[in-house]
Design a protein around this motif. Structure first.
Motif, PDB file in Angstrom:
ATOM      1  N   ILE A  17       1.102  -1.201  -0.114  1.00 30.81           N
ATOM      2  CA  ILE A  17      -0.122   0.091   0.069  1.00 30.81           C
ATOM      3  C   ILE A  17       0.869   1.327  -0.080  1.00 30.81           C
ATOM      4  O   ILE A  17       1.902   1.212   0.840  1.00 30.81           O
ATOM      5  CB  ILE A  17      -0.966   0.068   1.236  1.00 30.81           C
ATOM      6  N   LEU A  18       0.744   2.309  -0.818  1.00 27.66           N
ATOM      7  CA  LEU A  18       1.490   3.485  -1.018  1.00 27.66           C
ATOM      8  C   LEU A  18       0.570   4.518  -0.730  1.00 27.66           C
ATOM      9  O   LEU A  18      -0.610   4.707  -0.997  1.00 27.66           O
ATOM     10  CB  LEU A  18       1.847   3.827  -2.512  1.00 27.66           C
ATOM     11  N   THR A  19       0.895   5.268   0.558  1.00 31.11           N
ATOM     12  CA  THR A  19       0.244   6.393   0.992  1.00 31.11           C
ATOM     13  C   THR A  19       0.047   7.517  -0.022  1.00 31.11           C
ATOM     14  O   THR A  19       0.801   7.499  -1.195  1.00 31.11           O
ATOM     15  CB  THR A  19       0.415   7.071   2.380  1.00 31.11           C
ATOM     16  N   ASP A  20      -0.830   8.354   0.160  1.00 34.26           N
ATOM     17  CA  ASP A  20      -0.979   9.632  -0.695  1.00 34.26           C
ATOM     18  C   ASP A  20       0.470  10.447  -0.667  1.00 34.26           C
ATOM     19  O   ASP A  20       0.833  10.913  -1.764  1.00 34.26           O
ATOM     20  CB  ASP A  20      -2.184  10.316  -0.408  1.00 34.26           C
ATOM     21  N   GLY A  32      11.519  14.843 -11.527  1.00 36.83           N
ATOM     22  CA  GLY A  32      12.537  15.462 -11.529  1.00 36.83           C
ATOM     23  C   GLY A  32      13.667  14.771 -12.416  1.00 36.83           C
ATOM     24  O   GLY A  32      14.574  15.413 -12.841  1.00 36.83           O
ATOM     25  N   GLU A  33      13.598  13.439 -12.473  1.00 37.96           N
ATOM     26  CA  GLU A  33      14.428  12.690 -13.421  1.00 37.96           C
ATOM     27  C   GLU A  33      13.923  12.821 -14.793  1.00 37.96           C
ATOM     28  O   GLU A  33      14.605  12.326 -15.839  1.00 37.96           O
ATOM     29  CB  GLU A  33      14.365  11.206 -12.837  1.00 37.96           C
ATOM     30  N   GLY A  34      12.784  13.202 -15.127  1.00 35.03           N
ATOM     31  CA  GLY A  34      12.210  13.536 -16.563  1.00 35.03           C
ATOM     32  C   GLY A  34      11.976  12.049 -17.014  1.00 35.03           C
ATOM     33  O   GLY A  34      12.023  11.961 -18.440  1.00 35.03           O
ATOM     34  N   ARG A  35      11.547  11.089 -16.329  1.00 32.81           N
ATOM     35  CA  ARG A  35      11.154   9.792 -16.627  1.00 32.81           C
ATOM     36  C   ARG A  35       9.902   9.211 -16.338  1.00 32.81           C
ATOM     37  O   ARG A  35       9.387   9.696 -15.224  1.00 32.81           O
ATOM     38  CB  ARG A  35      11.962   8.759 -16.031  1.00 32.81           C
ATOM     39  N   ASP A  36       9.119   8.713 -17.234  1.00 33.32           N
ATOM     40  CA  ASP A  36       7.964   8.441 -16.995  1.00 33.32           C
ATOM     41  C   ASP A  36       7.578   6.850 -17.310  1.00 33.32           C
ATOM     42  O   ASP A  36       6.597   6.111 -17.255  1.00 33.32           O
ATOM     43  CB  ASP A  36       6.770   9.182 -17.911  1.00 33.32           C
ATOM     44  N   ASP A  37       8.896   6.144 -17.615  1.00 33.81           N
ATOM     45  CA  ASP A  37       9.028   4.564 -17.736  1.00 33.81           C
ATOM     46  C   ASP A  37       9.193   3.946 -16.508  1.00 33.81           C
ATOM     47  O   ASP A  37       9.397   2.590 -16.615  1.00 33.81           O
ATOM     48  CB  ASP A  37       9.538   4.281 -18.792  1.00 33.81           C
ATOM     49  N   LEU A  38       9.315   4.551 -15.389  1.00 34.22           N
ATOM     50  CA  LEU A  38       9.889   3.913 -14.249  1.00 34.22           C
ATOM     51  C   LEU A  38       9.005   3.440 -13.285  1.00 34.22           C
ATOM     52  O   LEU A  38       7.891   4.304 -13.115  1.00 34.22           O
ATOM     53  CB  LEU A  38      11.046   4.713 -13.473  1.00 34.22           C
ATOM     54  N   SER A  39       9.164   2.310 -12.383  1.00 38.56           N
ATOM     55  CA  SER A  39       8.211   2.075 -11.305  1.00 38.56           C
ATOM     56  C   SER A  39       9.093   1.992 -10.225  1.00 38.56           C
ATOM     57  O   SER A  39      10.262   1.953 -10.080  1.00 38.56           O
ATOM     58  CB  SER A  39       7.561   0.473 -11.524  1.00 38.56           C
ATOM     59  N   LEU A  40       8.067   2.138  -9.060  1.00 37.89           N
ATOM     60  CA  LEU A  40       8.927   1.806  -7.718  1.00 37.89           C
ATOM     61  C   LEU A  40       8.704   0.637  -7.473  1.00 37.89           C
ATOM     62  O   LEU A  40       7.712  -0.082  -7.072  1.00 37.89           O
ATOM     63  CB  LEU A  40       7.923   2.737  -6.605  1.00 37.89           C
ATOM     64  N   ARG A  41       9.972   0.010  -7.267  1.00 33.48           N
ATOM     65  CA  ARG A  41      10.171  -1.436  -6.974  1.00 33.48           C
ATOM     66  C   ARG A  41      10.450  -1.460  -5.376  1.00 33.48           C
ATOM     67  O   ARG A  41      11.330  -0.896  -4.938  1.00 33.48           O
ATOM     68  CB  ARG A  41      11.176  -1.922  -7.690  1.00 33.48           C
ATOM     69  N   TYR A  71      -0.957   3.690  -7.674  1.00 36.41           N
ATOM     70  CA  TYR A  71      -1.449   4.758  -6.832  1.00 36.41           C
ATOM     71  C   TYR A  71      -1.342   6.152  -7.468  1.00 36.41           C
ATOM     72  O   TYR A  71      -0.034   6.589  -7.549  1.00 36.41           O
ATOM     73  CB  TYR A  71      -0.877   4.511  -5.572  1.00 36.41           C
ATOM     74  N   SER A  72      -2.475   7.007  -7.756  1.00 34.95           N
ATOM     75  CA  SER A  72      -1.989   8.338  -8.116  1.00 34.95           C
ATOM     76  C   SER A  72      -1.210   8.383  -9.436  1.00 34.95           C
ATOM     77  O   SER A  72      -0.305   8.993  -9.423  1.00 34.95           O
ATOM     78  CB  SER A  72      -1.732   9.099  -7.125  1.00 34.95           C
ATOM     79  N   GLY A  73      -1.121   7.311 -10.419  1.00 36.02           N
ATOM     80  CA  GLY A  73      -0.164   7.198 -11.427  1.00 36.02           C
ATOM     81  C   GLY A  73       0.940   6.747 -11.087  1.00 36.02           C
ATOM     82  O   GLY A  73       2.031   6.616 -12.036  1.00 36.02           O
ATOM     83  N   VAL A  74       1.345   6.262 -10.189  1.00 29.88           N
ATOM     84  CA  VAL A  74       2.668   5.644  -9.582  1.00 29.88           C
ATOM     85  C   VAL A  74       2.635   4.285  -9.631  1.00 29.88           C
ATOM     86  O   VAL A  74       1.515   3.802  -8.960  1.00 29.88           O
ATOM     87  CB  VAL A  74       3.286   6.308  -8.364  1.00 29.88           C
ATOM     88  N   HIS A  75       3.491   3.249 -10.439  1.00 32.19           N
ATOM     89  CA  HIS A  75       3.121   2.009 -10.300  1.00 32.19           C
ATOM     90  C   HIS A  75       4.228   1.333  -9.275  1.00 32.19           C
ATOM     91  O   HIS A  75       5.489   1.877  -9.257  1.00 32.19           O
ATOM     92  CB  HIS A  75       3.725   1.293 -11.824  1.00 32.19           C
ATOM     93  N   VAL A  76       3.808   0.683  -8.332  1.00 36.11           N
ATOM     94  CA  VAL A  76       4.556  -0.134  -7.247  1.00 36.11           C
ATOM     95  C   VAL A  76       4.665  -1.556  -7.678  1.00 36.11           C
ATOM     96  O   VAL A  76       3.645  -2.135  -8.005  1.00 36.11           O
ATOM     97  CB  VAL A  76       3.757   0.083  -6.036  1.00 36.11           C
TER      98      VAL A  76
END
Length: 120
Positions: A17-20, A32-41, A71-76
């Motif tokens: 679960i990822l909080t807001d 900040g990295e300018g990347r939209d192809d990364l997920s939080l692993r 979560y809010s556009g972030v892939h975990v």
């Protein structure tokens, strides 16, 4: 507000679960990295003084058996070997005068070391 208007949070046991607050911070880091192809692993690896250690990092890979939640556009992403250790774990981000960074509240951890970096 009546009792009917209040929503009761549900307990999730099917993944991380990822909080807001954490999602907002991860999104800012990715922007900040300018990347939209990364997920939080998030992964669990042997190590630390309690036996197991968390790893949080950005990853562009998709591995066989990965569990992915958004979560809010972030892939975990959690790999299949780490998933049983992380079921229902909550990742949060705190920014106070005493502490700043990501925290993990893991209901599966039966104990941890004093530094908080490892668990068993």
């Amino acid at each position: 507000m009546t009792v009917q208007d209040q929503t009761v949070p549900t307990v999730q046991t099917d993944g991380v679960i990822l909080t807001d607050e954490a999602a907002t911070k991860v999104k800012a880091l990715l922007d900040g990295e300018g990347r939209d192809d990364l997920s939080l692993r998030i992964a669990v690896q042997p190590g630390g003084c309690s036996g197991l250690r968390y790893q949080l990092f950005f990853d562009e890979r998709n591995l066989d058996g990965d569990i992915v939640k958004e979560y809010s556009g972030v892939h975990v992403v959690t790999d299949r070997m780490s998933a049983p250790y992380l079921m229902g774990a909550t990742i949060d981000f705190v920014d106070t005068i005493e502490k700043q960074g990501f925290t993990i509240d893991n209901p599966n951890a039966t104990g941890s070391c004093a530094c908080g970096d490892s668990f068993h």
